[in-house]
Write a protein that holds these residues in place. Structure first.
Motif, short mmCIF file in Angstrom:
data_model
loop_
_atom_site.label_atom_id
_atom_site.label_comp_id
_atom_site.label_asym_id
_atom_site.label_seq_id
_atom_site.Cartn_x
_atom_site.Cartn_y
_atom_site.Cartn_z
N CYS A 53 0.85 -1.19 0.00
CA CYS A 53 0.00 0.00 0.00
C CYS A 53 0.89 1.25 0.00
O CYS A 53 2.11 1.16 0.07
N ARG A 54 0.27 2.43 -0.06
CA ARG A 54 1.00 3.71 -0.09
C ARG A 54 1.81 3.96 1.18
O ARG A 54 2.77 4.70 1.17
N ASN A 55 1.42 3.34 2.29
CA ASN A 55 2.14 3.53 3.55
C ASN A 55 3.28 2.54 3.71
O ASN A 55 3.80 2.35 4.80
N PRO B 70 -4.53 -4.66 5.65
CA PRO B 70 -5.11 -4.93 6.97
C PRO B 70 -4.61 -3.97 8.05
O PRO B 70 -5.23 -3.84 9.09
N ARG B 71 -3.51 -3.25 7.81
CA ARG B 71 -2.97 -2.34 8.82
C ARG B 71 -3.58 -0.95 8.75
O ARG B 71 -3.88 -0.34 9.77
N CYS B 72 -3.75 -0.41 7.53
CA CYS B 72 -4.24 0.97 7.42
C CYS B 72 -5.53 1.09 6.62
O CYS B 72 -6.14 2.15 6.61
N GLY B 73 -5.95 0.04 5.91
CA GLY B 73 -7.20 0.07 5.17
C GLY B 73 -7.11 0.64 3.77
O GLY B 73 -8.08 0.64 3.04
N LEU B 74 -5.93 1.14 3.38
CA LEU B 74 -5.77 1.68 2.03
C LEU B 74 -5.72 0.54 1.02
O LEU B 74 -5.36 -0.59 1.36
N PRO B 75 -6.05 0.82 -0.25
CA PRO B 75 -5.91 -0.22 -1.26
C PRO B 75 -4.44 -0.55 -1.48
O PRO B 75 -3.59 0.33 -1.42
#
Length: 113
Positions: free
Chosen positions: A31-33, A54-59
């Motif tokens: 993800c982006r993070n 699963p950690r931040c919810g971003l795609p």
């Protein structure tokens, strides 16, 4: 007295004799993070392009150098907002007038006040 975890009529290791595990492969998403998630998926299954982190919810996508951007969420719309998209103001006035005339007729009042 036997323990509660014993399955009657089976012996240890007998479950492995009854089935063959499906061949799987590991697929990694980023993800982006910069979070990475590895999922196991059946070898013959179609791999999804995007997976929710699963950690931040971003795609998350399979390309670590170019992960997908934020999903654009549409703002909440009320029922009235959806109705206004489907009907013009003139159509709304006509429907309202018809409903009021029907209501007045059922109550025994004159059609127009």
């Amino acid at each position: 007295m036997p323990s509660g975890n014993v399955i009657r009529g089976t012996r240890i290791g007998s479950a492995a004799e009854r089935y063959q595990p499906v061949p799987c492969r590991a697929v990694t998403y980023w993800c982006r993070n910069d979070h990475h998630t590895e999922i196991r998926i059946a070898a013959d299954a179609e791999v999804p392009e995007v997976w929710d982190c699963p950690r931040c919810g971003l795609p998350a996508g399979q390309d670590a150098q170019n992960p997908p951007g934020r999903a654009r969420l549409e703002p909440y719309k009320t029922h009235l907002a959806y109705v206004k998209e489907r009907r013009s103001a003139e159509e709304g006035e006509a429907i309202l007038a018809e409903a009021l005339a029907d209501l007045r007729r059922r109550r025994g009042r004159p059609a127009a006040l």
